[in-house]
Design a protein around this motif. Structure first.
Motif, mmCIF file in Angstrom:
data_model
loop_
_atom_site.group_PDB
_atom_site.id
_atom_site.type_symbol
_atom_site.label_atom_id
_atom_site.label_comp_id
_atom_site.label_asym_id
_atom_site.label_seq_id
_atom_site.Cartn_x
_atom_site.Cartn_y
_atom_site.Cartn_z
ATOM 1 N N LYS A 60 -1.973 -0.473 -1.113
ATOM 2 C CA LYS A 60 -0.979 0.111 -0.173
ATOM 3 C C LYS A 60 -1.506 1.166 0.797
ATOM 4 C CE LYS A 60 2.146 -1.817 -3.034
ATOM 5 N NZ LYS A 60 2.020 -3.257 -3.070
ATOM 6 N N GLN B 248 -12.815 -16.329 2.242
ATOM 7 C CA GLN B 248 -13.881 -15.517 2.860
ATOM 8 C C GLN B 248 -14.282 -14.361 1.947
ATOM 9 O OE1 GLN B 248 -10.901 -16.041 4.347
ATOM 10 N NE2 GLN B 248 -11.264 -17.233 6.198
ATOM 11 N N HIS B 249 -13.365 -13.885 1.133
ATOM 12 C CA HIS B 249 -13.712 -12.825 0.174
ATOM 13 C C HIS B 249 -14.542 -13.434 -0.963
ATOM 14 C CE1 HIS B 249 -13.201 -8.875 -1.719
ATOM 15 N NE2 HIS B 249 -13.245 -9.555 -2.851
ATOM 16 N N ASP C 211 1.010 -4.812 -12.167
ATOM 17 C CA ASP C 211 0.914 -3.819 -11.100
ATOM 18 C C ASP C 211 -0.306 -2.913 -11.329
ATOM 19 O OD1 ASP C 211 1.298 -1.646 -9.399
ATOM 20 O OD2 ASP C 211 3.482 -1.837 -9.491
ATOM 21 N N ALA C 212 -1.167 -2.862 -10.314
ATOM 22 C CA ALA C 212 -2.386 -2.040 -10.421
ATOM 23 C C ALA C 212 -2.046 -0.590 -10.770
ATOM 24 C CB ALA C 212 -3.147 -2.088 -9.110
ATOM 25 N N GLY D 67 -5.770 -5.885 -6.667
ATOM 26 C CA GLY D 67 -4.924 -6.027 -5.475
ATOM 27 C C GLY D 67 -5.619 -6.746 -4.342
ATOM 28 N N ASN E 240 -3.637 -8.458 -10.438
ATOM 29 C CA ASN E 240 -2.793 -8.775 -9.281
ATOM 30 C C ASN E 240 -1.360 -9.021 -9.758
ATOM 31 O OD1 ASN E 240 -1.612 -10.202 -6.949
ATOM 32 N ND2 ASN E 240 -3.729 -10.290 -6.220
ATOM 33 N N SER F 182 -11.873 -5.115 0.231
ATOM 34 C CA SER F 182 -11.737 -6.321 1.055
ATOM 35 C C SER F 182 -11.863 -5.921 2.533
ATOM 36 C CB SER F 182 -10.386 -6.989 0.793
ATOM 37 O OG SER F 182 -9.347 -6.115 1.197
ATOM 38 N N LYS F 183 -11.993 -6.929 3.382
ATOM 39 C CA LYS F 183 -12.213 -6.679 4.816
ATOM 40 C C LYS F 183 -11.049 -5.912 5.475
ATOM 41 C CE LYS F 183 -13.515 -9.217 9.010
ATOM 42 N NZ LYS F 183 -12.427 -8.815 9.879
ATOM 43 N N HIS G 232 -17.159 -2.954 2.521
ATOM 44 C CA HIS G 232 -16.556 -4.276 2.784
ATOM 45 C C HIS G 232 -17.459 -5.380 2.210
ATOM 46 C CE1 HIS G 232 -16.357 -7.370 6.368
ATOM 47 N NE2 HIS G 232 -16.008 -7.929 5.234
ATOM 48 N N VAL G 233 -16.874 -6.171 1.296
ATOM 49 C CA VAL G 233 -17.649 -7.267 0.710
ATOM 50 C C VAL G 233 -16.994 -8.602 1.064
ATOM 51 C CG1 VAL G 233 -18.591 -5.899 -1.201
ATOM 52 C CG2 VAL G 233 -16.449 -7.133 -1.540
ATOM 53 N N GLY G 234 -17.810 -9.640 1.050
ATOM 54 C CA GLY G 234 -17.296 -10.965 1.375
ATOM 55 C C GLY G 234 -18.230 -11.686 2.319
ATOM 56 N N GLN G 235 -17.729 -12.744 2.893
ATOM 57 C CA GLN G 235 -18.549 -13.585 3.768
ATOM 58 C C GLN G 235 -19.101 -12.807 4.955
ATOM 59 O OE1 GLN G 235 -16.370 -16.957 5.152
ATOM 60 N NE2 GLN G 235 -18.137 -17.903 6.096
ATOM 61 N N THR G 236 -18.269 -11.929 5.529
ATOM 62 C CA THR G 236 -18.719 -11.158 6.692
ATOM 63 C C THR G 236 -19.104 -9.735 6.301
ATOM 64 O OG1 THR G 236 -16.370 -10.750 7.098
ATOM 65 C CG2 THR G 236 -17.436 -12.421 8.450
ATOM 66 N N SER H 66 -6.218 -10.662 -2.823
ATOM 67 C CA SER H 66 -5.609 -11.988 -2.995
ATOM 68 C C SER H 66 -6.618 -13.059 -3.397
ATOM 69 C CB SER H 66 -4.895 -12.394 -1.699
ATOM 70 O OG SER H 66 -5.807 -12.346 -0.621
ATOM 71 N N ARG I 153 -5.719 -4.771 -0.177
ATOM 72 C CA ARG I 153 -4.526 -4.266 0.497
ATOM 73 C C ARG I 153 -3.380 -3.997 -0.482
ATOM 74 N NH1 ARG I 153 -3.826 -7.195 6.135
ATOM 75 N NH2 ARG I 153 -3.672 -8.987 4.748
HETATM 76 C C1 LIG Z 1 -13.749 -15.217 9.913
HETATM 77 C C2 LIG Z 1 -13.171 -14.405 8.797
HETATM 78 C C3 LIG Z 1 -14.012 -13.685 7.988
HETATM 79 C C4 LIG Z 1 -13.487 -12.920 6.946
HETATM 80 N N1 LIG Z 1 -14.354 -12.216 6.128
HETATM 81 C C5 LIG Z 1 -13.841 -11.537 5.076
HETATM 82 C C6 LIG Z 1 -14.694 -10.852 4.187
HETATM 83 O O1 LIG Z 1 -15.920 -10.826 4.337
HETATM 84 N N2 LIG Z 1 -14.135 -10.191 3.148
HETATM 85 C C7 LIG Z 1 -12.780 -10.174 2.908
HETATM 86 O O2 LIG Z 1 -12.336 -9.517 1.940
HETATM 87 N N3 LIG Z 1 -11.962 -10.816 3.770
HETATM 88 C C8 LIG Z 1 -12.440 -11.484 4.838
HETATM 89 N N4 LIG Z 1 -11.587 -12.101 5.694
HETATM 90 C C9 LIG Z 1 -10.132 -11.881 5.528
HETATM 91 C C10 LIG Z 1 -9.529 -12.772 4.458
HETATM 92 O O3 LIG Z 1 -9.178 -14.020 5.009
HETATM 93 C C11 LIG Z 1 -8.263 -12.117 3.857
HETATM 94 O O4 LIG Z 1 -7.355 -11.869 4.889
HETATM 95 C C12 LIG Z 1 -8.561 -10.823 3.120
HETATM 96 O O5 LIG Z 1 -9.589 -11.001 2.175
HETATM 97 C C13 LIG Z 1 -7.288 -10.355 2.405
HETATM 98 O O6 LIG Z 1 -7.516 -9.069 1.908
HETATM 99 P P1 LIG Z 1 -6.679 -8.535 0.671
HETATM 100 O O7 LIG Z 1 -6.793 -9.525 -0.432
HETATM 101 O O8 LIG Z 1 -7.096 -7.129 0.432
HETATM 102 O O9 LIG Z 1 -5.206 -8.463 1.255
HETATM 103 P P2 LIG Z 1 -3.889 -9.419 1.034
HETATM 104 O O10 LIG Z 1 -4.245 -10.794 1.419
HETATM 105 O O11 LIG Z 1 -2.837 -8.729 1.740
HETATM 106 O O12 LIG Z 1 -3.699 -9.393 -0.520
HETATM 107 C C14 LIG Z 1 -3.239 -8.298 -1.249
HETATM 108 C C15 LIG Z 1 -3.058 -8.743 -2.684
HETATM 109 O O13 LIG Z 1 -2.645 -7.627 -3.458
HETATM 110 C C16 LIG Z 1 -1.664 -8.062 -4.386
HETATM 111 N N5 LIG Z 1 -0.860 -6.889 -4.721
HETATM 112 C C17 LIG Z 1 0.123 -6.287 -3.992
HETATM 113 N N6 LIG Z 1 0.595 -5.177 -4.636
HETATM 114 C C18 LIG Z 1 -0.105 -5.089 -5.785
HETATM 115 C C19 LIG Z 1 -0.090 -4.173 -6.856
HETATM 116 N N7 LIG Z 1 0.730 -3.114 -6.865
HETATM 117 N N8 LIG Z 1 -0.935 -4.381 -7.895
HETATM 118 C C20 LIG Z 1 -1.790 -5.450 -7.924
HETATM 119 N N9 LIG Z 1 -1.837 -6.344 -6.920
HETATM 120 C C21 LIG Z 1 -1.028 -6.171 -5.857
HETATM 121 C C22 LIG Z 1 -0.899 -9.144 -3.672
HETATM 122 O O14 LIG Z 1 -0.248 -10.020 -4.593
HETATM 123 C C23 LIG Z 1 -2.016 -9.836 -2.891
HETATM 124 O O15 LIG Z 1 -2.565 -10.908 -3.627
HETATM 125 C C24 LIG Z 1 -12.101 -12.874 6.730
HETATM 126 C C25 LIG Z 1 -11.253 -13.638 7.561
HETATM 127 C C26 LIG Z 1 -11.780 -14.386 8.577
HETATM 128 C C27 LIG Z 1 -10.843 -15.193 9.439
#
Ligand SMILES: Cc1cc2nc3c(=O)[nH]c(=O)nc-3n(C[C@H](O)[C@H](O)[C@H](O)COP(=O)(O)OP(=O)(O)OC[C@H]3O[C@@H](n4cnc5c(N)ncnc54)[C@H](O)[C@@H]3O)c2cc1C
Length: 318
Positions: free
Chosen positions: A208, A267-268, A300-301, A261, A282, A230-231, A244-248, A263, A205
């Motif tokens: 953006k 689960q990831h 910053d990515a 980018g 990150n 990510s999910k 989509h990669v990760g636990q699910t 976190s 995420r």
């Molecule tokens: C039952 C269940 C199963 C799940 N299964 C999965 C799964 O299989 N896979 C999965 O991925 N998730 C899964 N999730 C979701 C998981 O809990 C997280 O919510 C998800 O992985 C977060 O995705 P993210 O890191 O892309 O987003 P965010 O948590 O929003 O993280 C974004 C990251 O980007 C960084 N960032 C922001 N701007 C920049 C930039 N310009 N440059 C570099 N870094 C930046 C931030 O610091 C932050 O660390 C599951 C959740 C549940 C409850």
């Protein structure tokens, strides 16, 4: 008694895991004082498996098996296991392998162990180590049934050349009816798939929006890598669900996993921590992913990824 491995292929070409399961099956066979037999279904050149120790290859060729159908494939594997009096069956841990293992285990009344990461520590009793709790722990498991099904975790044993002079024999399998038939398969062409990739470039995420994936694709193309996400990224429709990669989502066991980018939620990490080297980019130095990373860049990515692409291109050109 023998060890049977299923060497899976796609459009006639062996998957990378095929060579790993044959390498593994050969070693298990040596431990048991027997030989390894490889089963192929619609593979174009079965003799490739002789390089990894398969002295005998049983080759099934049938147009009805051009697309994977778990019930039909499981029936073929069962028929060959019975015909070859194989009581140890080794499968990979791709989606196909994960579908097949329990069905074949039921057919053969076999004990089944998935996520195996090593050779049996003893064969009497047949004791084997497997990953548990989303790869957070190991469990030593004993299979007490005469027939045994082992699902080998990807990249846990590796591919080992062990050339033998092998022979391929055809097998006329009975193809059972299936309640489900694939009418048409549309493949993403010209792309490295997550299953087969040595390198995976994954983004979250922090990117953006979907309009920013061009640089992720360019980085992946430059490295010959697959793209993943990510999910939430696939839930938001920024990228296809197949990424989509990760636990699910899909499990990743690549040699190099670059997370941009993302976190690093548990689960990831659960789905990607079988990868050998993890690189994290990150902006947040406190992002949990850094604890799991081998290399990390805090930044910053949007600054780092274009520079990385430029440097890799320069390096390749020299
Ligand atoms: C039952 C269940 C199963 C799940 N299964 C999965 C799964 O299989 N896979 C999965 O991925 N998730 C899964 N999730 C979701 C998981 O809990 C997280 O919510 C998800 O992985 C977060 O995705 P993210 O890191 O892309 O987003 P965010 O948590 O929003 O993280 C974004 C990251 O980007 C960084 N960032 C922001 N701007 C920049 C930039 N310009 N440059 C570099 N870094 C930046 C931030 O610091 C932050 O660390 C599951 C959740 C549940 C409850």
């Amino acid at each position: 008694m023998s060890v049977l491995v299923f060497a899976d292929s796609s459009e006639g070409k062996f998957k990378k895991t095929a060579f790993e399961v044959v390498s593994y099956g050969k070693k298990v066979a040596e431990q048991l004082g027997t030989n390894v037999i490889a089963l192929t279904i619609n593979a174009s050149d079965s003799s490739e498996l002789y390089n990894y120790g398969a002295e005998k290859v049983v080759s099934v060729t049938n147009d009805s098996l051009n697309t994977f159908n778990a019930k039909q494939y499981a029936s073929v594997v069962t028929q060959v296991a019975k015909a070859e009096s194989a009581n140890v069956l080794v499968l990979d841990s791709t989606i196909n392998g994960l579908y097949l293992a329990p069905i074949v285990a039921v057919n053969l009344e076999a004990g089944c162990v998935s996520n195996t990461v090593s050779l049996p520590s003893s064969t009497k009793p047949f004791s084997i180590k497997r990953k548990a709790f989303s790869n957070k722990a190991f469990s030593n498991t004993v299979i007490s049934t005469e027939n045994k099904v082992i699902g080998l975790a990807k990249n846990s044993f590796g591919v080992h050349e062990n050339p033998v002079s092998g022979a391929t024999v055809p097998f006329d399998a009975e193809i059972i009816d299936s309640l489900v038939k694939s009418e048409k398969i549309e493949r993403v062409t010209g792309k490295v798939t997550i299953d087969d990739a040595d390198i995976v470039v994954s983004a979250g995420r922090g990117l953006k929006g979907p309009e920013n994936w061009e640089m992720i694709e360019e980085l992946a193309d430059t490295l010959g890598a697959a793209t993943a996400c990510s999910k939430p990224v696939s839930d938001l429709g920024w990228r296809p669900h197949s990424e989509h990669v990760g636990q699910t989502g899909k499990p990743v066991a690549s040699n190099l996993y670059i997370a941009i980018g993302i976190s690093g939620a548990i689960q990831h990490l659960a789905g990607i921590n079988a990868s050998k080297v993890k690189v994290v980019i990150n902006t947040d130095p406190e992002a949990p992913f850094f604890k799991a990373a081998d290399y990390g860049i805090v930044g910053d990515a949007f600054d780092i990824v274009p520079k990385l692409i430029e440097k890799i291109k320069l390096f390749k050109a020299s």
